[in-house]
Write a protein that holds these residues in place. Structure first.
Motif, PDB file in Angstrom:
ATOM      1  N   CYS A  85      40.991  39.957  49.551  1.00 56.68           N
ATOM      2  CA  CYS A  85      39.991  38.955  49.190  1.00 56.68           C
ATOM      3  C   CYS A  85      40.086  38.702  47.695  1.00 56.68           C
ATOM      4  O   CYS A  85      40.594  39.525  46.945  1.00 56.68           O
ATOM      5  N   VAL A  86      39.590  37.541  47.296  1.00 55.73           N
ATOM      6  CA  VAL A  86      39.678  37.131  45.890  1.00 55.73           C
ATOM      7  C   VAL A  86      38.326  36.608  45.446  1.00 55.73           C
ATOM      8  O   VAL A  86      37.684  35.822  46.145  1.00 55.73           O
ATOM      9  N   VAL A  87      37.889  37.043  44.267  1.00 52.74           N
ATOM     10  CA  VAL A  87      36.662  36.558  43.657  1.00 52.74           C
ATOM     11  C   VAL A  87      36.992  36.157  42.227  1.00 52.74           C
ATOM     12  O   VAL A  87      37.676  36.893  41.511  1.00 52.74           O
ATOM     13  N   GLY A  88      36.525  34.971  41.815  1.00 52.11           N
ATOM     14  CA  GLY A  88      36.855  34.522  40.468  1.00 52.11           C
ATOM     15  C   GLY A  88      35.738  33.752  39.818  1.00 52.11           C
ATOM     16  O   GLY A  88      34.872  33.168  40.482  1.00 52.11           O
ATOM     17  N   THR A  89      35.790  33.733  38.499  1.00 53.10           N
ATOM     18  CA  THR A  89      34.851  32.967  37.682  1.00 53.10           C
ATOM     19  C   THR A  89      35.634  32.065  36.741  1.00 53.10           C
ATOM     20  O   THR A  89      36.628  32.492  36.152  1.00 53.10           O
ATOM     21  N   SER A  90      35.186  30.816  36.622  1.00 54.50           N
ATOM     22  CA  SER A  90      35.771  29.868  35.681  1.00 54.50           C
ATOM     23  C   SER A  90      37.269  29.716  35.928  1.00 54.50           C
ATOM     24  O   SER A  90      37.671  29.391  37.038  1.00 54.50           O
ATOM     25  N   MET A  91      38.125  29.941  34.927  1.00 49.91           N
ATOM     26  CA  MET A  91      39.557  29.804  35.162  1.00 49.91           C
ATOM     27  C   MET A  91      40.043  30.832  36.181  1.00 49.91           C
ATOM     28  O   MET A  91      41.015  30.601  36.900  1.00 49.91           O
ATOM     29  N   GLY A  92      39.355  31.956  36.277  1.00 49.74           N
ATOM     30  CA  GLY A  92      39.677  32.929  37.322  1.00 49.74           C
ATOM     31  C   GLY A  92      39.390  32.373  38.704  1.00 49.74           C
ATOM     32  O   GLY A  92      40.086  32.687  39.669  1.00 49.74           O
ATOM     33  N   ALA A  93      38.364  31.498  38.808  1.00 51.12           N
ATOM     34  CA  ALA A  93      38.072  30.842  40.082  1.00 51.12           C
ATOM     35  C   ALA A  93      39.165  29.853  40.439  1.00 51.12           C
ATOM     36  O   ALA A  93      39.500  29.684  41.613  1.00 51.12           O
ATOM     37  N   LEU A  94      39.733  29.195  39.433  1.00 49.93           N
ATOM     38  CA  LEU A  94      40.822  28.255  39.689  1.00 49.93           C
ATOM     39  C   LEU A  94      42.059  28.985  40.217  1.00 49.93           C
ATOM     40  O   LEU A  94      42.584  28.667  41.289  1.00 49.93           O
TER      41      LEU A  94
END
Length: 744
Positions: A68-77
């Motif tokens: 699974c992957v969780v990201g914020t801002s550029m991490g979300a991209l």
């Protein structure tokens, strides 16, 4: 019948997925290990987030599956693209080959804009717009609407990014993105929705990218509430977490010199506080990767490859810990096959619908949709259509999603009007000096009241104060929705000055006051404009020649006539073009038979062509003007003028005047620096070579050609073009110039 086929297709898909899952399980069993579930947590950081791509490449090299992957801002991209099944190779290739900074320049290419907007480039008007309604000035909610960024994500990830209600659990890797609710400040975990819009919401940095409205709530950058969402990754699937923290460090006081840097520092402080709390929640089984990004910052999009390499280096530095999570090559391939089977199938829209709010006619949006639906559907064409529509200047956001059900699929275009409209205000400043005559300083303002009726009529008022003063108001009435035929009645008053020279000796000036009324009837579009314009004009000429002024008569004349003008403008920039063509023809006739006191016809033709190789540009400018009716007398205010930058450089501004002239200019310039799209375009150094002639009464032989040349420095910014140059003529005259605005 159709539903039966769908059920059969779904059943086969389940069988395939089950088979692949069995293969993966079998391979895992062959390794003799029951592996833990691995969650990947990616932090924000603007351009620094490109390091995540490098880390992902190392995970693929080491056969580390991510559950699974969780990201914020550029991490979300980056995380969202990976979760959607996009390979790191494709991500790397697309990111490196794309000008990411340009994605936040909302305007379409200048050649694709309406001539109505391009004509502002000819005036001293800044390239940004304020709202002006009920006496209040209103600012946009962000420097960029971010809609181009959404379109880029759709092109990167395919149509799965456009599906309106996609469950992120159904992606090849379950995925979550973090946003911050603008009203409450609380963290929001996005589990479903339109993938590209959710990703943009997660990276809507305040004042830089406009907030995003989703399901009635408004969201900004997720880093403000949870920049490294460790707890979300743990809840989603993480027996073991791989957390990648970009570690944006606060600036020192010596590096904080303006309000933007203060705002940036505030955001960094907030995000670092919640990052430290998240890191404290990592266990000894988790892996924390912190790339060394010294020398780069959140705006370092020009260093994409170098930042990705820093991510690779950081991943390899943690190879020993990551290898513990590796599986065999066979198990990894089976796991990848299973992910590929979960990529959402392509959906082709068979119809299109428009959703608008506020005061915009739906037909104005539909008219610009050239994309065909059904078998000939082309998503890139739809993206181009959306860019063109946004370039009209009416919307704060425009994008699309695809609604799909058993009846088919529909491309739903959402167009949100600017909340700071429908009244808009532009300001401007212009100046020109040759350090000899008077400095030509002007300030300007332009007010537009848009969409007065369903055809898109506008009332526009322009005011300019200073050396050249102007007050003009006009009512532009299209004869259909948007581009095409129009009629525009107007009234205006102006005051300007004509400087008169005897060779290099300034004799004085003539003040020209005009009061004019008329209307324009024409056709306008993206290529240019043609218009027919009858007018009536009251002109007052007031000479100022010092001590002898009282002996010179003032002139008052009524002028009645018609003007025919045409312009073709396909330059990519007006002040410093790098490609394209510009041509204009203007014929103005003043006729006594219509009731006026002047009787002459003058014509003027201009041409500009530009071409570039890399950062080097060559432009050719040609001009010709003449009084073509052989009039016995041509008034001074109908004369042509030469003198100034690239108009026989080395002469004073408008030093020569006459009734016919010719001018040819060849320019070369080099763009040595690029400005962020929100600030302008570039910085230049250049030179010009010029030749021209004009029948000025003080020239020894008006038929002689005069040669000239210049060297200069220039800047193209949202506040207009700036120019500092030195010119020299074959008449042994030289001048320094300083101009701000489209003077040259």
């Amino acid at each position: 019948m159709r539903s039966v086929r769908q059920k059969i297709t779904t059943f086969i898909s389940i069988l395939v997925l089950a088979t692949v899952h069995d293969l993966a399980s079998a391979a895992e069993a062959a390794d003799g290990v029951k592996r833990p579930r691995v969650g990947l947590v990616l932090s924000g950081g603007g351009a620094l987030g490109l390091a995540h791509i490098g880390v992902l490449q190392v995970l693929e090299e080491l056969y580390v599956p991510v559950d699974c992957v969780v990201g914020t801002s550029m991490g979300a991209l980056v995380g969202g693209a990976y979760a959607a099944g996009i390979s790191t190779e494709k991500m790397h290739e697309n990111i490196v080959s794309t000008d990411l900074a340009a994605l936040f320049d909302d305007n379409p290419p200048r050649s694709e804009q309406s001539q109505y907007f391009k004509s502002d480039d000819y005036e001293i008007i800044f390239d940004f717009t304020l709202g002006f309604n009920n006496g209040d000035i209103q600012l946009p909610t962000g420097a960029s609407a971010g809609y181009k960024f959404e379109l880029f994500l759709k092109e990167l990830m395919g149509q799965s990014a456009a599906l309106s209600n996609l469950s992120f659990d159904d992606l090849p890797s379950p995925y979550r993105a973090i946003g911050t609710d603008l009203e409450t400040g609380g963290m929001t975990v996005f589990e479903s929705g339109e993938l590209s819009r959710v990703m943009r919401a997660s990276m809507s940095l305040p004042a830089i990218i406009a907030p995003v409205e989703i399901a009635g709530r408004i969201y900004i950058d997720g880093g403000l509430s949870r920049n490294l969402p460790v707890n979300v990754g743990r809840e989603l699937c993480g027996d073991v977490l791989i957390a990648v923290n970009l570690g944006t460090k606060p600036k020192t006081r010596d590096d904080i010199n303006n309000s933007l840097q203060v705002a940036y520092q505030s955001v960094v402080i907030l995000t670092e506080q919640n990052v430290n709390e998240s890191i404290a929640k990592l266990t000894s089984n988790d892996i924390l990767i912190e790339p060394n990004l010294e020398g780069f910052d959140s705006a370092s999009f020009d260093s994409k490859s170098e930042i990705i390499m820093r991510g690779i280096e950081a991943g390899r530095a943690n190879q020993a810990a990551l290898t513990k999570l590796s599986v065999s090559p066979e198990a990894y391939r089976a796991w990848q096959d299973m992910r590929q089977q979960k990529i959402p199938s392509t959906v082709t829209p068979t119809s299109v619908s428009i959703e608008t709010d506020g005061y915009i006619n739906v037909d104005a949006v539909m008219r610009d949709i050239k994309t065909e639906m059904g078998e000939r559907y082309d998503s890139k064409q739809l993206h181009n259509d959306i860019i063109d529509i946004f370039g009209r200047g009416d919307f704060s956001y425009i994008g699309y999603s695809i609604d799909s059900d058993e009846q088919g699929a529909t491309a739903v275009i959402e167009a949100n009007t600017k909340p700071w409209g429908p009244g808009f205000l532009k300001l401007g400043l212009g100046a020109a000096t040759d350090f000899n005559g008077p400095t030509q300083m002007n300030i300007a303002a332009s007010y537009r009241r848009t969409w007065i009726n369903t055809l898109g009529a506008e009332w526009r008022t322009d005011i300019q104060l200073g050396y050249d003063s102007l007050l003009r108001t006009e009512f532009l009435q299209p004869l259909q929705v948007r581009d095409g035929a129009f009629v525009s009645p107007y009234i205006e008053g102006s005051r300007s000055f004509l400087q008169l020279y005897d060779k290099t000796l300034r004799l004085g000036d003539v003040q020209i006051k005009r009061a004019q009324a008329g209307f324009e009837l024409g056709v306008t579009g993206r290529l240019g404009e043609i218009k027919f314009a009858p007018y009536i004009n009251q002109i007052n000429s007031i000479p100022d020649f010092g001590a002898i002024t009282g002996e010179l008569p003032q002139e008052k004349k009524r002028q009645v006539g018609v003007e025919l003008a045409a312009v073709y403008d396909q330059l990519d920039s007006f002040s410093f073009p790098r490609s394209g063509l510009f041509a204009s023809v203007d014929v103005k006739d003043a006729n006594k038979q219509l009731g006026g006191e002047d009787d002459y016809t003058r014509a003027q033709i201009k041409f500009t062509g530009a071409t570039s190789i890399g950062k080097q540009t060559m432009t050719v400018d040609l001009e010709w003007g003449d009084e073509i009716s052989d009039a016995e007398e041509v008034p001074i205010y109908a004369n042509f003028q030469l003198g100034g930058p690239k108009r026989l450089s080395g002469l004073y501004l408008d030093q020569l005047r006459g009734t016919h002239y010719s001018l040819a200019t060849l320019s070369f310039y080099h763009q040595y620096a690029t400005l962020p799209s929100q600030l302008g375009r570039g910085l230049y150094i250049g030179l010009s070579m010029e030749a021209g002639k004009i029948n000025d009464q003080f020239m020894e032989d008006p038929s002689d050609w005069m040669s000239a040349g210049s060297i200069y420095w220039g800047a193209e910014t949202i506040l207009g073009a700036a120019y500092i140059g030195y010119g020299y003529t074959s008449q042994n005259q030289s001048v320094w110039y300083l101009t701000i605005g489209p003077r040259f």
